[in-house]
Design a protein around this motif. Structure first.
Motif, short mmCIF file in Angstrom:
data_model
loop_
_atom_site.label_atom_id
_atom_site.label_comp_id
_atom_site.label_asym_id
_atom_site.label_seq_id
_atom_site.Cartn_x
_atom_site.Cartn_y
_atom_site.Cartn_z
N GLU A 1 -29.20 -10.45 -23.48
CA GLU A 1 -29.75 -10.77 -24.80
C GLU A 1 -30.95 -11.71 -24.66
OE1 GLU A 1 -25.76 -10.36 -27.59
OE2 GLU A 1 -26.33 -12.31 -26.77
N ARG A 2 -30.83 -12.65 -23.71
CA ARG A 2 -31.95 -13.58 -23.51
C ARG A 2 -33.17 -12.84 -22.96
NH1 ARG A 2 -29.48 -16.88 -20.32
NH2 ARG A 2 -28.51 -18.01 -22.05
N ASP A 3 -32.91 -11.92 -22.00
CA ASP A 3 -34.03 -11.12 -21.46
C ASP A 3 -34.65 -10.26 -22.55
OD1 ASP A 3 -33.57 -12.20 -18.99
OD2 ASP A 3 -32.40 -10.49 -18.24
N HIS A 4 -33.81 -9.68 -23.39
CA HIS A 4 -34.32 -8.84 -24.47
C HIS A 4 -35.17 -9.66 -25.43
CE1 HIS A 4 -33.96 -6.86 -28.48
NE2 HIS A 4 -34.18 -5.76 -27.76
N GLU B 1 -42.41 -3.93 -24.96
CA GLU B 1 -41.64 -3.24 -25.98
C GLU B 1 -40.72 -2.19 -25.36
OE1 GLU B 1 -44.72 -3.54 -29.80
OE2 GLU B 1 -44.56 -1.69 -28.61
N ASN B 2 -41.26 -1.48 -24.34
CA ASN B 2 -40.44 -0.47 -23.66
C ASN B 2 -39.25 -1.12 -22.94
OD1 ASN B 2 -42.03 1.66 -24.51
ND2 ASN B 2 -43.35 1.62 -22.69
N GLU B 3 -39.50 -2.27 -22.32
CA GLU B 3 -38.39 -2.96 -21.65
C GLU B 3 -37.34 -3.42 -22.66
OE1 GLU B 3 -39.61 -6.06 -19.06
OE2 GLU B 3 -40.96 -4.80 -17.90
N ALA B 4 -37.81 -3.90 -23.80
CA ALA B 4 -36.88 -4.34 -24.84
C ALA B 4 -36.08 -3.16 -25.37
CB ALA B 4 -37.64 -5.01 -25.97
N LYS B 5 -36.74 -2.00 -25.57
CA LYS B 5 -36.03 -0.82 -26.04
C LYS B 5 -35.02 -0.32 -25.01
CE LYS B 5 -39.74 0.87 -29.03
NZ LYS B 5 -40.75 1.95 -29.25
N ALA B 6 -35.40 -0.40 -23.74
CA ALA B 6 -34.52 0.11 -22.67
C ALA B 6 -33.24 -0.71 -22.55
CB ALA B 6 -35.28 0.12 -21.34
N ILE B 7 -33.33 -1.98 -22.78
CA ILE B 7 -32.17 -2.85 -22.61
C ILE B 7 -31.30 -2.90 -23.85
CG2 ILE B 7 -33.09 -5.06 -23.43
CD1 ILE B 7 -31.93 -6.37 -20.97
N ALA B 8 -31.83 -2.48 -25.01
CA ALA B 8 -31.08 -2.56 -26.27
C ALA B 8 -29.76 -1.77 -26.24
CB ALA B 8 -31.96 -2.09 -27.42
N ILE C 1 -27.14 -3.63 -24.27
CA ILE C 1 -26.64 -4.78 -25.02
C ILE C 1 -25.62 -4.33 -26.05
CG2 ILE C 1 -27.27 -6.58 -26.68
CD1 ILE C 1 -29.91 -6.88 -25.18
N ALA C 2 -25.91 -3.26 -26.77
CA ALA C 2 -24.98 -2.75 -27.78
C ALA C 2 -23.66 -2.32 -27.13
CB ALA C 2 -25.61 -1.57 -28.52
N GLN C 3 -23.79 -1.63 -25.98
CA GLN C 3 -22.57 -1.19 -25.28
C GLN C 3 -21.75 -2.38 -24.80
OE1 GLN C 3 -23.34 0.93 -21.66
NE2 GLN C 3 -21.25 1.72 -21.50
N GLN C 4 -22.41 -3.38 -24.25
CA GLN C 4 -21.71 -4.57 -23.77
C GLN C 4 -21.03 -5.33 -24.91
OE1 GLN C 4 -21.23 -3.85 -20.60
NE2 GLN C 4 -21.61 -5.95 -20.01
N ASN C 5 -21.68 -5.35 -26.06
CA ASN C 5 -21.07 -5.99 -27.23
C ASN C 5 -19.78 -5.27 -27.63
OD1 ASN C 5 -22.49 -8.35 -28.24
ND2 ASN C 5 -24.25 -7.00 -28.55
N GLU C 6 -19.77 -3.95 -27.57
CA GLU C 6 -18.57 -3.17 -27.88
C GLU C 6 -17.46 -3.47 -26.86
OE1 GLU C 6 -19.46 0.94 -28.11
OE2 GLU C 6 -20.78 0.76 -29.86
#
Length: 244
Positions: free
Chosen positions: A61-64, A115-122, A125-130
């Protein structure tokens, strides 16, 4: 892989039917003690795994967030360079204007990259939150099961002690059953009754002997009277009663 193994253990333990396990166990108390230990150890492992997963998630999340901020900064730089280029071009300075337009393009390229790096990691992050949410739910479920196990263990121990006390009372009552002729109390009562009968016999025997002695005295009195009357006859008196 380790986290997945922990998650699998959590799911298995949560689904375990405590009552069925108790019914099938040869020694329920030992089984419950072992289950409490297993649950406690698994909860500790799960907490460690969840803490590690949450830590990794926070790093992502911090990297994002840094990628998002960097993209915004490069966008601002591109805007500033583009405006400067327009300003210079308006002043007739085409060479410098082209130079700032080039800088604006470079900034836009960096913005797109961030922006691409942020999109790639999103999605990660969602999966890890689940995963974290499921692990937390599983951990809470294990803690509930652990409380149930401890309650069952306390209930079983209380029932065991109660049954043990009831058996001791029953054995104690049986050992002093006055209706049981084989009991110690029954034998002692029989002994007392024999002693009482013996005493009664001795008393009757003593009374019989005393009556016999009095009878002997009466017989002696009669003999004395006979002798007295005989002496009176010899003296010339009559055979009637003395003093008549």
């Amino acid at each position: 892989m380790a986290k997945q193994s922990i998650f699998g253990r959590i799911s298995t333990l949560i689904k375990a039917n405590v009552n069925a396990l108790i019914d099938s166990a040869e020694d329920p108390q030992k089984m419950l003690d072992q289950l409490v230990r297993d649950y406690t150890n698994s909860i500790a492992d799960a907490e460690a795994a969840i803490a590690e997963t949450i830590g990794n998630l926070r790093l992502l999340e911090r990297d994002h967030q840094e990628d998002v901020q960097a993209a915004a900064e490069w966008g601002n730089k591109a805007l500033a360079a583009s405006r400067k280029a327009d300003e210079l071009r308006g002043a007739g300075n085409t060479a410098d204007a082209d130079k700032f337009d080039s800088l604006a393009k470079i900034a836009l390229q960096r913005q797109i990259s961030e922006e691409n790096e942020a999109k790639a990691i999103a999605p990660t992050i969602a999966q890890q939150n689940e995963v974290v949410d499921k692990l937390k739910d599983g951990l809470n479920g294990m803690k509930v099961k652990l409380d149930q196990l401890k309650s069952k263990r306390a209930e079983l121990l209380a029932r065991s002690k109660t049954a043990e006390a009831q058996n001791k009372v029953a054995d104690a009552v049986k050992s002093i059953d006055v209706l049981d002729p084989t009991s110690e109390l029954g034998r002692f009562e029989d002994k007392v009754r024999r002693q009482e009968a013996l005493a009664q016999g001795k008393q009757e025997l003593a009374a019989s002997s005393l009556d016999q002695q009095f009878n002997q005295l009466e017989d002696m009195g009669e003999l004395t009277e006979v002798e007295a009357r005989l002496a009176a006859l010899k003296a010339g008196g009559s055979a009637g009663a003395l003093g008549s």
